[in-house]
Design an enzyme around this catalytic site. Structure first.
Site, PDB file in Angstrom:
ATOM      1  N   LYS A 123     -34.574 -23.190  14.676  1.00 52.70           N
ATOM      2  CA  LYS A 123     -35.604 -22.298  14.140  1.00 52.70           C
ATOM      3  C   LYS A 123     -35.745 -22.616  12.652  1.00 52.70           C
ATOM      4  O   LYS A 123     -34.818 -23.144  12.038  1.00 52.70           O
ATOM      5  CB  LYS A 123     -35.168 -20.837  14.309  1.00 52.70           C
ATOM      6  CG  LYS A 123     -36.278 -19.833  14.223  1.00 52.70           C
ATOM      7  CD  LYS A 123     -36.943 -19.568  15.561  1.00 52.70           C
ATOM      8  CE  LYS A 123     -38.131 -18.647  15.393  1.00 52.70           C
ATOM      9  NZ  LYS A 123     -38.677 -18.214  16.685  1.00 52.70           N
ATOM     10  N   ASP A 160     -44.316 -19.098  14.843  1.00 50.16           N
ATOM     11  CA  ASP A 160     -43.629 -17.809  14.991  1.00 50.16           C
ATOM     12  C   ASP A 160     -44.415 -16.871  14.072  1.00 50.16           C
ATOM     13  O   ASP A 160     -45.598 -17.133  13.793  1.00 50.16           O
ATOM     14  CB  ASP A 160     -42.144 -17.928  14.581  1.00 50.16           C
ATOM     15  CG  ASP A 160     -41.342 -16.660  14.913  1.00 50.16           C
ATOM     16  OD1 ASP A 160     -41.037 -16.431  16.091  1.00 50.16           O
ATOM     17  OD2 ASP A 160     -41.042 -15.870  13.990  1.00 50.16           O
TER      18      ASP A 160
HETATM   19  P1  NAP Z   1     -47.344 -12.592  14.361  1.00 52.35           P
HETATM   20  O1  NAP Z   1     -48.488 -13.157  15.135  1.00 52.35           O
HETATM   21  O2  NAP Z   1     -47.185 -12.956  12.940  1.00 52.35           O
HETATM   22  O3  NAP Z   1     -47.407 -11.002  14.520  1.00 52.35           O
HETATM   23  C1  NAP Z   1     -46.421 -10.150  14.055  1.00 52.35           C
HETATM   24  C2  NAP Z   1     -46.993  -8.747  14.107  1.00 52.35           C
HETATM   25  O4  NAP Z   1     -45.969  -7.796  13.837  1.00 52.35           O
HETATM   26  C3  NAP Z   1     -48.097  -8.519  13.074  1.00 52.35           C
HETATM   27  O5  NAP Z   1     -49.109  -7.731  13.658  1.00 52.35           O
HETATM   28  C4  NAP Z   1     -47.364  -7.752  11.976  1.00 52.35           C
HETATM   29  O6  NAP Z   1     -48.197  -6.910  11.202  1.00 52.35           O
HETATM   30  C5  NAP Z   1     -46.433  -6.924  12.812  1.00 52.35           C
HETATM   31  N1  NAP Z   1     -45.276  -6.417  12.065  1.00 52.35           N
HETATM   32  C6  NAP Z   1     -44.449  -7.089  11.231  1.00 52.35           C
HETATM   33  N2  NAP Z   1     -43.479  -6.273  10.783  1.00 52.35           N
HETATM   34  C7  NAP Z   1     -43.719  -5.064  11.367  1.00 52.35           C
HETATM   35  C8  NAP Z   1     -43.071  -3.809  11.307  1.00 52.35           C
HETATM   36  N3  NAP Z   1     -41.970  -3.630  10.570  1.00 52.35           N
HETATM   37  N4  NAP Z   1     -43.588  -2.781  12.049  1.00 52.35           N
HETATM   38  C9  NAP Z   1     -44.692  -2.954  12.809  1.00 52.35           C
HETATM   39  N5  NAP Z   1     -45.343  -4.126  12.888  1.00 52.35           N
HETATM   40  C10 NAP Z   1     -44.864  -5.150  12.177  1.00 52.35           C
HETATM   41  O7  NAP Z   1     -45.960 -12.963  15.076  1.00 52.35           O
HETATM   42  P2  NAP Z   1     -45.655 -13.208  16.617  1.00 52.35           P
HETATM   43  O8  NAP Z   1     -45.729 -14.663  16.872  1.00 52.35           O
HETATM   44  O9  NAP Z   1     -46.465 -12.262  17.434  1.00 52.35           O
HETATM   45  O10 NAP Z   1     -44.103 -12.813  16.671  1.00 52.35           O
HETATM   46  C11 NAP Z   1     -43.664 -11.474  16.847  1.00 52.35           C
HETATM   47  C12 NAP Z   1     -42.223 -11.483  17.327  1.00 52.35           C
HETATM   48  O11 NAP Z   1     -42.135 -12.226  18.559  1.00 52.35           O
HETATM   49  C13 NAP Z   1     -41.216 -12.143  16.391  1.00 52.35           C
HETATM   50  O12 NAP Z   1     -39.963 -11.502  16.538  1.00 52.35           O
HETATM   51  C14 NAP Z   1     -41.112 -13.550  16.934  1.00 52.35           C
HETATM   52  O13 NAP Z   1     -39.900 -14.178  16.563  1.00 52.35           O
HETATM   53  C15 NAP Z   1     -41.169 -13.275  18.427  1.00 52.35           C
HETATM   54  N6  NAP Z   1     -41.595 -14.393  19.275  1.00 52.35           N
HETATM   55  C16 NAP Z   1     -42.726 -15.096  19.036  1.00 52.35           C
HETATM   56  C17 NAP Z   1     -43.091 -16.123  19.895  1.00 52.35           C
HETATM   57  C18 NAP Z   1     -44.346 -16.914  19.721  1.00 52.35           C
HETATM   58  O14 NAP Z   1     -44.564 -17.844  20.506  1.00 52.35           O
HETATM   59  N7  NAP Z   1     -45.209 -16.601  18.768  1.00 52.35           N
HETATM   60  C19 NAP Z   1     -42.281 -16.440  21.003  1.00 52.35           C
HETATM   61  C20 NAP Z   1     -41.148 -15.681  21.240  1.00 52.35           C
HETATM   62  C21 NAP Z   1     -40.816 -14.661  20.369  1.00 52.35           C
HETATM   63  P3  NAP Z   1     -49.323  -7.492  10.192  1.00 52.35           P
HETATM   64  O15 NAP Z   1     -50.442  -7.948  11.071  1.00 52.35           O
HETATM   65  O16 NAP Z   1     -49.676  -6.318   9.353  1.00 52.35           O
HETATM   66  O17 NAP Z   1     -48.671  -8.608   9.436  1.00 52.35           O
END
Ligand code: NAP
Length: 452
Positions: free
Chosen positions: A133, A173
């Site tokens: 990562k 991510d």
């Molecule tokens: P992302 O597209 O950047 O979205 C993250 C979202 O969470 C955004 O809407 C953000 O708000 C919100 N957020 C951040 N901190 C927060 C908090 N304290 N309370 C409420 N909302 C909050 O990221 P993502 O890819 O969806 O990833 C989200 C999670 O899934 C992470 O833990 C990541 O490691 C995991 N994940 C991702 C993937 C992938 O393929 N993308 C795969 C497996 C796991 P804002 O819009 O205001 O910034």
């Protein structure tokens, strides 16, 4: 910091204490490590060679950790310096594989915990990928496209020398989506003079990307919940769902839950949450959060009957299925108690480690079906591995075929967790099952490859 007080088997005590001692100052990593090792007592009773061969210690130590300077200029010509990270954790099963996170909170502890989780998650997919990562403490929010591009180019100028389709293959991510992957891939191509599609996943469809990659983590999480419910003779149809986050994982989890007949009544972002009792309008959500890159206030402003809450926890809302899809440690023990009191029957972690250890304990004690992140959100990386397969064979699969592959992988992960839980005497415990199935796959490969 979350408290670490799960029972550690005596045979694992020395390894546990040594790893915690060496990682002082890395609370998120310590939490992730502790949560794995508490599940392994029955494993080492059956497999004493793991203790003799110091498998815990070997797997807990990353193969390589890279920390580097990322200098760039903003649109006014001002110089900024960020810190970049890549933790290449374990390559026993294949090249290091795992996303890049751009967020101001990123530090070594967070990248290391994410990479550690990724090792077991990738093992659970059954696909030939190791775990890693990376990321940077760069905040893309409010930055122009040009600024994001310059940052990505500077980041890749250093990271690129450590990557390769057989070495280390990043993806997106938090804060890293298709736009960022494009700039990163462009700079890698420029530096190496190679169109090495398999070096990054999450690419755009026109330039080596794969269908369903964008949707995969969220869709996969919902396929996993559905499999847990089906194991109890239930289904998602008619359930009330709350999703946290409003990013890539959250939006696609909400979309798939809706397609399977559930009503998704709330989601959140870093500014608060919206409660939409009629059911979220997924298209409007995509417009506001993905295309306009706006906050949820804009969603509430454009739809009747929606309540915007800027203080308080989204987990106070009544629901039967909870999908935390935002960030680590966002669902506490108190939130879990409230969800249980409100009648929740299933929880699946779309995000990585969103539930604190107290919350997980509460769900397990109340017999709520609990899908841990390393199993429930493995769909993202599974689709990445399918993207690598398509790149290697210069092929491009249809949406339907790829989604069906994703669904079968999620069902296989569910079944592997269930089987491991049964084999080791904790039937129905997906938390223990995921840790055991993931760990034993990595441990067996590590043993087979010798002391390296
Ligand atoms: P992302 O597209 O950047 O979205 C993250 C979202 O969470 C955004 O809407 C953000 O708000 C919100 N957020 C951040 N901190 C927060 C908090 N304290 N309370 C409420 N909302 C909050 O990221 P993502 O890819 O969806 O990833 C989200 C999670 O899934 C992470 O833990 C990541 O490691 C995991 N994940 C991702 C993937 C992938 O393929 N993308 C795969 C497996 C796991 P804002 O819009 O205001 O910034």
């Amino acid at each position: 910091m979350a408290t670490l007080h799960g029972h550690i088997d005596e045979k694992l005590r020395a390894a546990h204490d040594a790893v915690l001692r060496r990682s002082s100052g890395e609370p998120e990593f310590q939490q992730a490590f502790h949560e794995v090792i508490v599940s392994l007592g029955a494993v080492v009773a059956k497999r004493p060679e793991y203790v003799r061969g110091k498998l815990m210690e070997r797997i807990a130590e990353p193969e390589r950790q890279i920390i580097f300077r990322v200098p760039w200029t903003d649109d006014r010509g001002e110089v900024h310096v960020n810190r970049g990270f890549r933790v290449e954790y374990n390559s026993a099963l294949g090249p290091f594989k795992g996303g890049l996170r751009f967020h101001p909170s990123v530090n070594l502890s967070i990248v290391k915990f994410l990479a550690f989780e990724q090792v077991f998650k990738n093992a659970l997919t059954g696909l030939p990928i190791g775990g890693g990562k990376g990321g940077a403490d760069f905040d893309p929010r409010g930055r122009s496209d040009d600024e994001v591009m310059r940052f990505c180019q500077s980041f890749m100028t250093e990271l690129g020398r450590h990557l390769g389709e057989y070495t280390d293959v990043p993806a997106g991510d938090m804060g890293v989506g298709e736009r960022e992957v494009g700039y990163l891939f462009g700079q890698y191509k420029r530096i190496t003079n190679r169109y090495e599609s398999g070096v990054l996943t999450g690419k755009g469809l026109q330039w080596g990307g794969a269908r369903v990659r964008r949707e995969a983590a969220g869709y996969g999480c919902v396929f996993f919940v559905d499999a847990m419910l089906q194991a109890q003779g239930k289904s998602l149809d008619g359930e009330t769902v709350v999703v946290s986050g409003a990013g890539n994982v959250a939006i696609h989890a909400a979309e798939k839950a809706h397609q399977l007949g559930a009503k998704v009544v709330a989601c959140s972002d870093s500014t608060g949450f919206v409660h939409d009792p009629a059911g979220l309008d997924i298209e409007l959500l995509k417009q506001v959060k993905t295309r306009d890159r706006d906050s949820l206030a804009a969603y509430a402003a454009r739809r009747d009957g929606v309540r915007l809450v800027t203080d308080g926890s989204i987990w106070q809302l009544p629901c039967t299925v909870a999908l935390p899809c935002a960030t680590q440690n966002e669902l506490t023990g108190l939130d879990a108690e409230q969800l249980i009191a409100n009648g929740v029957i299933a929880v699946a972690e779309g995000a990585n480690m969103p539930c604190t250890p107290e919350a997980i304990r509460a769900f397990r004690a109340a017999d709520v079906a609990f899908g841990p992140g390393k199993a429930a959100n493995a769909g993202g990386v599974a689709a990445s591995a399918l993207e690598m397969q398509q790149n290697a064979s210069r092929d491009s699969w249809s949406f339907e075929y790829t989604e069906q592959r994703l669904q079968s992988i999620m069902v296989e992960i569910h079944d592997a967790c269930q089987a491991a839980a049964e084999e080791y005497g904790v039937p129905g415990d997906y938390f223990a099952g995921a840790n055991i199935a993931g760990f034993t796959r990595v441990a067996d490969a590590t043993l087979a490859l010798g002391l390296i």
